[in-house]
Design a protein around this motif. Structure first.
Motif, PDB file in Angstrom:
ATOM      1  N   LYS A   1       0.851   6.201  -7.111  1.00  0.00           N
ATOM      2  CA  LYS A   1      -0.399   6.841  -7.538  1.00  0.00           C
ATOM      3  C   LYS A   1      -0.517   8.289  -7.082  1.00  0.00           C
ATOM      4  O   LYS A   1      -1.211   9.089  -7.694  1.00  0.00           O
ATOM      5  CB  LYS A   1      -1.596   6.031  -7.024  1.00  0.00           C
TER       6      LYS A   1
ATOM      7  N   GLU B   1      -1.944   9.098  -4.328  1.00  0.00           N
ATOM      8  CA  GLU B   1      -3.157   9.126  -3.504  1.00  0.00           C
ATOM      9  C   GLU B   1      -3.021   8.064  -2.429  1.00  0.00           C
ATOM     10  O   GLU B   1      -2.384   7.026  -2.647  1.00  0.00           O
ATOM     11  CB  GLU B   1      -4.410   8.852  -4.343  1.00  0.00           C
TER      12      GLU B   1
ATOM     13  N   GLU C   1     -12.404   5.358  -2.432  1.00  0.00           N
ATOM     14  CA  GLU C   1     -12.868   4.447  -3.490  1.00  0.00           C
ATOM     15  C   GLU C   1     -14.389   4.345  -3.548  1.00  0.00           C
ATOM     16  O   GLU C   1     -14.951   4.152  -4.615  1.00  0.00           O
ATOM     17  CB  GLU C   1     -12.241   3.058  -3.340  1.00  0.00           C
ATOM     18  N   GLU C   2     -15.064   4.482  -2.413  1.00  0.00           N
ATOM     19  CA  GLU C   2     -16.529   4.442  -2.399  1.00  0.00           C
ATOM     20  C   GLU C   2     -17.134   5.831  -2.252  1.00  0.00           C
ATOM     21  O   GLU C   2     -18.156   6.139  -2.835  1.00  0.00           O
ATOM     22  CB  GLU C   2     -17.028   3.542  -1.268  1.00  0.00           C
TER      23      GLU C   2
ATOM     24  N   TRP D   1      -7.113  -0.638   0.640  1.00  0.00           N
ATOM     25  CA  TRP D   1      -8.225   0.312   0.706  1.00  0.00           C
ATOM     26  C   TRP D   1      -7.750   1.636   0.135  1.00  0.00           C
ATOM     27  O   TRP D   1      -6.956   2.345   0.750  1.00  0.00           O
ATOM     28  CB  TRP D   1      -8.677   0.428   2.151  1.00  0.00           C
ATOM     29  N   HIS D   2      -8.203   1.955  -1.063  1.00  0.00           N
ATOM     30  CA  HIS D   2      -7.895   3.237  -1.689  1.00  0.00           C
ATOM     31  C   HIS D   2      -8.861   4.253  -1.090  1.00  0.00           C
ATOM     32  O   HIS D   2     -10.057   4.214  -1.376  1.00  0.00           O
ATOM     33  CB  HIS D   2      -8.067   3.132  -3.206  1.00  0.00           C
ATOM     34  N   LYS D   3      -8.341   5.119  -0.241  1.00  0.00           N
ATOM     35  CA  LYS D   3      -9.189   6.096   0.452  1.00  0.00           C
ATOM     36  C   LYS D   3      -9.981   6.877  -0.588  1.00  0.00           C
ATOM     37  O   LYS D   3      -9.416   7.449  -1.514  1.00  0.00           O
ATOM     38  CB  LYS D   3      -8.302   7.044   1.284  1.00  0.00           C
TER      39      LYS D   3
ATOM     40  N   SER E   1       0.830  -1.214   0.000  1.00  0.00           N
ATOM     41  CA  SER E   1       0.000   0.000   0.000  1.00  0.00           C
ATOM     42  C   SER E   1       0.858   1.255   0.000  1.00  0.00           C
ATOM     43  O   SER E   1       0.514   2.240  -0.658  1.00  0.00           O
ATOM     44  CB  SER E   1      -0.995   0.000   1.163  1.00  0.00           C
TER      45      SER E   1
ATOM     46  N   ILE F   1      -3.406   5.027  -0.218  1.00  0.00           N
ATOM     47  CA  ILE F   1      -3.915   3.657  -0.292  1.00  0.00           C
ATOM     48  C   ILE F   1      -3.450   2.976   0.981  1.00  0.00           C
ATOM     49  O   ILE F   1      -2.256   2.892   1.245  1.00  0.00           O
ATOM     50  CB  ILE F   1      -3.409   2.927  -1.544  1.00  0.00           C
TER      51      ILE F   1
ATOM     52  N   PHE G   1     -11.086  11.280  -1.906  1.00  0.00           N
ATOM     53  CA  PHE G   1      -9.709  10.812  -2.031  1.00  0.00           C
ATOM     54  C   PHE G   1      -8.755  11.701  -1.239  1.00  0.00           C
ATOM     55  O   PHE G   1      -9.088  12.839  -0.906  1.00  0.00           O
ATOM     56  CB  PHE G   1      -9.285  10.806  -3.509  1.00  0.00           C
TER      57      PHE G   1
ATOM     58  N   TYR H   1     -22.106   6.857   1.065  1.00  0.00           N
ATOM     59  CA  TYR H   1     -21.927   5.445   0.741  1.00  0.00           C
ATOM     60  C   TYR H   1     -23.216   4.885   0.174  1.00  0.00           C
ATOM     61  O   TYR H   1     -24.175   4.679   0.878  1.00  0.00           O
ATOM     62  CB  TYR H   1     -21.504   4.656   1.995  1.00  0.00           C
TER      63      TYR H   1
END
Length: 131
Positions: A45, A47, A63-64, A59-61, A38, A49, A68, A126
């Motif tokens: 990236k 960003e 992502e949902e 978990w890509h902060k 990560s 993760i 970001f 969410y």
């Protein structure tokens, strides 16, 4: 292991705690965990993760939620066992409760009091339901 990764004191689970701080306000947003993958992905990236200990996965902060964290700087503490990432928090919400940061409870009068308001309700963030 790369030389820069070997300078990190990973815990028994291969993780390191990470403090995320807002680049504009200096507010501490949250504490999360990273493993070697990560951290490498975060650097590649640009960003945040993290490693989700509860979900046992990367978990890509955002992502949902779409909130970001764009990484501006990464620092390693003097003992090599904690990371500080300075981020631009997209959307102004870092906490899954819909607040700007996760440290919204203050010890006051012998109890924990919620002192920061919800910016967005979890239901509006969410779409799969609140976790």
């Amino acid at each position: 292991m790369s030389d820069w990764l070997s300078q990190i004191q990973w815990n028994e689970q291969g993780l390191i705690p990470v403090i995320a701080q807002d680049v504009n306000t200096n507010q501490v947003l949250m504490l999360a965990w990273m493993n070697q993958l990560s951290l490498s992905m975060t650097i590649d990236k640009g960003e945040a993760i993290y490693w989700s200990r509860s979900r046992h996965r990367l978990w890509h902060k955002g992502e949902e939620s779409g909130h970001f964290q764009k990484v501006k700087e990464i620092r390693l503490d003097c003992d090599g066992d904690t990371l500080l990432i300075i981020v631009e928090q997209v959307g102004g919400v870092a906490c899954h409760t819909g607040r700007a940061h996760c440290f919204y409870k203050k010890w006051q009068n012998q109890s924990w009091v919620e002192v920061d308001a919800v910016i967005k309700t979890p239901a509006s963030i969410y779409h799969k339901g609140f976790e």
